[in-house]
Design a protein around this motif. Structure first.
Motif, short mmCIF file in Angstrom:
data_model
loop_
_atom_site.label_atom_id
_atom_site.label_comp_id
_atom_site.label_asym_id
_atom_site.label_seq_id
_atom_site.Cartn_x
_atom_site.Cartn_y
_atom_site.Cartn_z
N VAL A 8 0.87 -1.17 0.00
CA VAL A 8 0.00 0.00 0.00
C VAL A 8 0.91 1.23 0.00
O VAL A 8 1.85 1.30 0.79
N ILE A 9 0.61 2.17 -0.87
CA ILE A 9 1.35 3.43 -0.91
C ILE A 9 0.53 4.48 -0.16
O ILE A 9 -0.68 4.59 -0.37
N THR A 10 1.21 5.25 0.68
CA THR A 10 0.52 6.23 1.50
C THR A 10 1.30 7.54 1.57
O THR A 10 2.54 7.54 1.47
N ALA A 11 0.58 8.62 1.76
CA ALA A 11 1.21 9.92 1.95
C ALA A 11 1.63 10.13 3.41
O ALA A 11 2.40 11.04 3.70
N ASP A 12 1.13 9.29 4.31
CA ASP A 12 1.46 9.41 5.74
C ASP A 12 1.80 8.02 6.27
O ASP A 12 0.97 7.34 6.87
N GLY A 48 4.49 1.51 1.88
CA GLY A 48 5.53 2.41 1.40
C GLY A 48 5.02 3.83 1.30
O GLY A 48 3.84 4.06 1.04
N SER A 49 5.90 4.78 1.50
CA SER A 49 5.52 6.18 1.37
C SER A 49 5.50 6.57 -0.11
O SER A 49 6.05 5.87 -0.97
N THR A 50 4.89 7.69 -0.39
CA THR A 50 4.85 8.18 -1.77
C THR A 50 6.26 8.44 -2.30
O THR A 50 6.47 8.41 -3.51
N ASN A 51 7.22 8.64 -1.41
CA ASN A 51 8.59 8.85 -1.84
C ASN A 51 9.22 7.62 -2.49
O ASN A 51 10.24 7.74 -3.16
#
Length: 132
Positions: A8-12, A48-51
């Protein structure tokens, strides 16, 4: 070939990892400040982060945009887990419901809006399928 994980990709990332640690009661393993895993006996939820997205392909994943995947976790007693989750989860899609295929299922959304299903097999066929 072996299926290893869903990511899952997340901004936080801190918020989402904390949420999954709380609902699964499994501590995360951090591989980097931008990546963590919730490892269970049968699979891994990677976060994982958006980075991390540009490392694969810029623009290929967008956080909080999923409307097709359900992350599923087998639990011993979904009704009991539901009571515990009331203190953690703010967006339940349903209460525990027995499905036609023999699982008692609880559907809710994580803080990014991803669907999560905690379920317990309740019919003899479903119990046999999952070795219960």
């Amino acid at each position: 070939m072996d299926f290893v994980s869903s990511r899952v990709i997340t901004a936080d990332i801190t918020r989402l990892v904390d949420f999954y640690e709380r609902v699964t009661k499994v501590p995360a393993t951090w591989g980097h400040k931008e990546f963590a895993e919730i490892r269970t006996g049968s699979g891994t939820l990677a976060i994982g982060s958006t980075n991390t997205v540009p490392l694969f392909a810029p623009g290929s994943a967008e956080p909080a945009a999923n409307r097709t995947v359900i992350l599923e976790f087998l639990v011993d007693d979904v009704d009991s887990v539901y009571e515990d989750l009331k203190e953690i989860v703010t967006d339940f899609v349903n209460e525990p419901t027995t499905m036609p295929w023999g699982n008692r299922a609880l559907l809710f959304r994580d803080p990014d809006g991803n669907l999560v299903n905690f379920f317990t097999p309740v019919t003899p066929e479903a119990k046999e399928k999952f070795g219960r």
